[in-house]
Design a protein around this motif. Structure first.
Motif, PDB file in Angstrom:
ATOM      1  N   ALA A  27      -6.994   4.649  29.124  1.00 64.48           N
ATOM      2  CA  ALA A  27      -6.577   3.914  28.054  1.00 64.48           C
ATOM      3  C   ALA A  27      -6.642   3.506  27.477  1.00 64.48           C
ATOM      4  N   ARG A  28      -7.362   4.352  26.664  1.00 64.75           N
ATOM      5  CA  ARG A  28      -7.940   4.151  24.940  1.00 64.75           C
ATOM      6  C   ARG A  28      -6.992   4.626  24.552  1.00 64.75           C
ATOM      7  N   GLY A  29      -6.620   4.424  23.500  1.00 58.84           N
ATOM      8  CA  GLY A  29      -6.210   4.919  22.566  1.00 58.84           C
ATOM      9  C   GLY A  29      -7.122   5.693  21.282  1.00 58.84           C
ATOM     10  N   SER A  30      -6.617   6.850  20.956  1.00 61.06           N
ATOM     11  CA  SER A  30      -7.876   7.669  20.108  1.00 61.06           C
ATOM     12  C   SER A  30      -7.670   7.509  18.606  1.00 61.06           C
ATOM     13  N   LYS A  31      -8.629   8.051  18.088  1.00 65.67           N
ATOM     14  CA  LYS A  31      -8.603   7.986  16.126  1.00 65.67           C
ATOM     15  C   LYS A  31      -7.407   9.004  15.961  1.00 65.67           C
ATOM     16  N   ALA A  34      -3.943   6.864  16.786  1.00 67.31           N
ATOM     17  CA  ALA A  34      -4.081   5.261  15.829  1.00 67.31           C
ATOM     18  C   ALA A  34      -3.379   5.753  14.882  1.00 67.31           C
ATOM     19  N   VAL A  35      -3.602   6.893  14.101  1.00 65.95           N
ATOM     20  CA  VAL A  35      -2.781   7.148  12.423  1.00 65.95           C
ATOM     21  C   VAL A  35      -1.198   8.096  12.728  1.00 65.95           C
ATOM     22  N   VAL A  36      -0.943   8.442  14.548  1.00 65.50           N
ATOM     23  CA  VAL A  36       0.369   8.765  15.077  1.00 65.50           C
ATOM     24  C   VAL A  36       0.707   7.213  14.741  1.00 65.50           C
ATOM     25  N   LEU A  37       0.861   6.496  15.319  1.00 66.52           N
ATOM     26  CA  LEU A  37       1.473   4.964  14.836  1.00 66.52           C
ATOM     27  C   LEU A  37       1.290   4.663  14.056  1.00 66.52           C
ATOM     28  N   ALA A  38       0.417   4.931  13.097  1.00 67.13           N
ATOM     29  CA  ALA A  38       0.522   3.701  11.102  1.00 67.13           C
ATOM     30  C   ALA A  38       1.137   4.250  10.818  1.00 67.13           C
ATOM     31  N   ASP A  39       2.380   5.511  10.720  1.00 70.94           N
ATOM     32  CA  ASP A  39       2.270   6.463   9.858  1.00 70.94           C
ATOM     33  C   ASP A  39       4.031   6.061  10.701  1.00 70.94           C
ATOM     34  N   HIS A  59       7.533  -7.891  19.437  1.00 71.11           N
ATOM     35  CA  HIS A  59       7.988  -7.907  19.975  1.00 71.11           C
ATOM     36  C   HIS A  59       8.225  -6.695  20.589  1.00 71.11           C
ATOM     37  N   ASP A  60       8.330  -5.668  20.549  1.00 70.80           N
ATOM     38  CA  ASP A  60       9.137  -4.496  21.038  1.00 70.80           C
ATOM     39  C   ASP A  60       7.854  -3.264  21.189  1.00 70.80           C
ATOM     40  N   LYS A  61       7.349  -4.123  22.823  1.00 71.37           N
ATOM     41  CA  LYS A  61       6.296  -4.097  23.423  1.00 71.37           C
ATOM     42  C   LYS A  61       6.297  -2.084  23.762  1.00 71.37           C
ATOM     43  N   THR A  62       7.367  -1.390  23.971  1.00 71.82           N
ATOM     44  CA  THR A  62       7.450  -0.715  24.796  1.00 71.82           C
ATOM     45  C   THR A  62       6.876   0.457  23.825  1.00 71.82           C
ATOM     46  N   LYS A  63       7.848   0.132  21.708  1.00 70.00           N
ATOM     47  CA  LYS A  63       7.550   1.467  20.733  1.00 70.00           C
ATOM     48  C   LYS A  63       6.446   0.999  19.864  1.00 70.00           C
ATOM     49  N   TRP A  64       5.760  -0.070  20.806  1.00 72.78           N
ATOM     50  CA  TRP A  64       4.640  -0.572  19.217  1.00 72.78           C
ATOM     51  C   TRP A  64       3.476  -0.530  20.264  1.00 72.78           C
ATOM     52  N   VAL A  65       3.367  -0.589  20.992  1.00 76.18           N
ATOM     53  CA  VAL A  65       1.919  -0.767  21.468  1.00 76.18           C
ATOM     54  C   VAL A  65       1.778   0.471  22.782  1.00 76.18           C
ATOM     55  N   ARG A  66       0.481   1.264  22.348  1.00 74.94           N
ATOM     56  CA  ARG A  66       0.221   2.504  22.931  1.00 74.94           C
ATOM     57  C   ARG A  66      -0.924   1.893  23.479  1.00 74.94           C
ATOM     58  N   LYS A  67      -1.508   2.010  25.050  1.00 75.69           N
ATOM     59  CA  LYS A  67      -2.320   2.182  25.668  1.00 75.69           C
ATOM     60  C   LYS A  67      -3.534   0.924  24.766  1.00 75.69           C
ATOM     61  N   ASP A  68      -4.083   1.097  24.211  1.00 75.79           N
ATOM     62  CA  ASP A  68      -4.988   0.002  23.367  1.00 75.79           C
ATOM     63  C   ASP A  68      -4.373  -0.245  22.366  1.00 75.79           C
ATOM     64  N   LEU A  69      -4.003   0.668  21.807  1.00 71.21           N
ATOM     65  CA  LEU A  69      -3.195   0.522  20.044  1.00 71.21           C
ATOM     66  C   LEU A  69      -2.223   0.022  19.473  1.00 71.21           C
ATOM     67  N   TYR A  70      -2.004  -1.203  18.651  1.00 75.85           N
ATOM     68  CA  TYR A  70      -1.204  -1.949  18.756  1.00 75.85           C
ATOM     69  C   TYR A  70      -1.392  -2.258  17.081  1.00 75.85           C
ATOM     70  N   VAL A  71       0.226  -2.186  16.282  1.00 81.61           N
ATOM     71  CA  VAL A  71       0.537  -2.345  15.063  1.00 81.61           C
ATOM     72  C   VAL A  71       0.213  -4.288  14.556  1.00 81.61           C
ATOM     73  N   ALA A  72      -0.700  -4.767  13.738  1.00 76.77           N
ATOM     74  CA  ALA A  72      -0.921  -5.831  13.189  1.00 76.77           C
ATOM     75  C   ALA A  72      -0.783  -5.644  11.520  1.00 76.77           C
ATOM     76  N   VAL A  73       0.223  -6.792  11.214  1.00 75.45           N
ATOM     77  CA  VAL A  73       0.398  -6.877   9.743  1.00 75.45           C
ATOM     78  C   VAL A  73      -0.526  -8.155   9.150  1.00 75.45           C
ATOM     79  N   THR A  74      -0.620  -8.462   8.186  1.00 77.46           N
ATOM     80  CA  THR A  74      -1.013  -9.429   7.405  1.00 77.46           C
ATOM     81  C   THR A  74      -0.649  -9.547   6.224  1.00 77.46           C
ATOM     82  N   ASP A  75      -0.619 -10.964   4.767  1.00 80.90           N
ATOM     83  CA  ASP A  75      -0.023 -10.869   3.792  1.00 80.90           C
ATOM     84  C   ASP A  75      -1.584 -10.580   2.941  1.00 80.90           C
TER      85      ASP A  75
END
Length: 157
Positions: A27-31, A34-39, A59-75
């Motif tokens: 259930a844990r994502g690896s380094k 994380a790189v693959v998801l960021a790319d 909102h699209d959890k099926t595509k952008w949340v993998r195990k405990d990895l997710y994308v976050a964006v700030t300004d």
């Protein structure tokens, strides 16, 4: 016969614990994940633009949340624009938020994104939503092509 039942019960307990630990590790994502998801997220921004991509990341959890990895964006001021792990953070200013050791990790993330490399890793201590414990986390931080948005994807070490 009684000893045999106890041995079976003990064996079942060991198998159960082993399977449980294996499931937790999966259930844990690896380094690397994380790189693959960021790319993939950076490519998605290039393909559909920031507005659409930020909605998708949140909102699209099926595509952008993998195990405990997710994308976050700030300004660049630390205001959350997208968050696959917690939609309630959208619009919140995170610049003053510190980790469990007092480290101002968001300020460091923005500093890394503004560096000549426009990307890098930031290590901090954060509550793992799966274990409910403070754990080491490393986030890959990148300045997006708009020059105004900082994307991060982190994994628990």
């Amino acid at each position: 016969m009684k000893n045999l039942s106890i041995s079976r019960a003990a064996a079942l307990a060991v198998v159960s614990v082993t399977l449980s630990l294996g499931a937790q590790a999966q259930a844990r994502g690896s380094k690397q994940e994380a790189v693959v998801l960021a790319d993939a997220a950076a490519n998605h921004v290039k393909q559909v633009g920031t507005d659409r991509a930020f909605k998708d990341f949140t909102h699209d959890k099926t595509k952008w949340v993998r195990k405990d990895l997710y994308v976050a964006v700030t300004d660049l001021e630390g205001k959350v624009l997208a968050h696959g792990g917690n939609e309630r953070l959208i619009g919140k200013h995170m610049m003053a938020v510190r980790d469990a050791t007092g480290f101002a990790f968001m300020a460091r993330m923005i500093e890394v994104a503004k560096s000549p490399q426009a990307q890098g890793w930031v290590d901090y201590e954060w509550a793992n939503p799966q274990t409910k414990r403070i754990e080491g986390k490393s986030s890959l931080v990148r300045l997006l092509p708009d020059g105004q948005s900082v994307m991060s994807v982190g994994y628990y070490r």
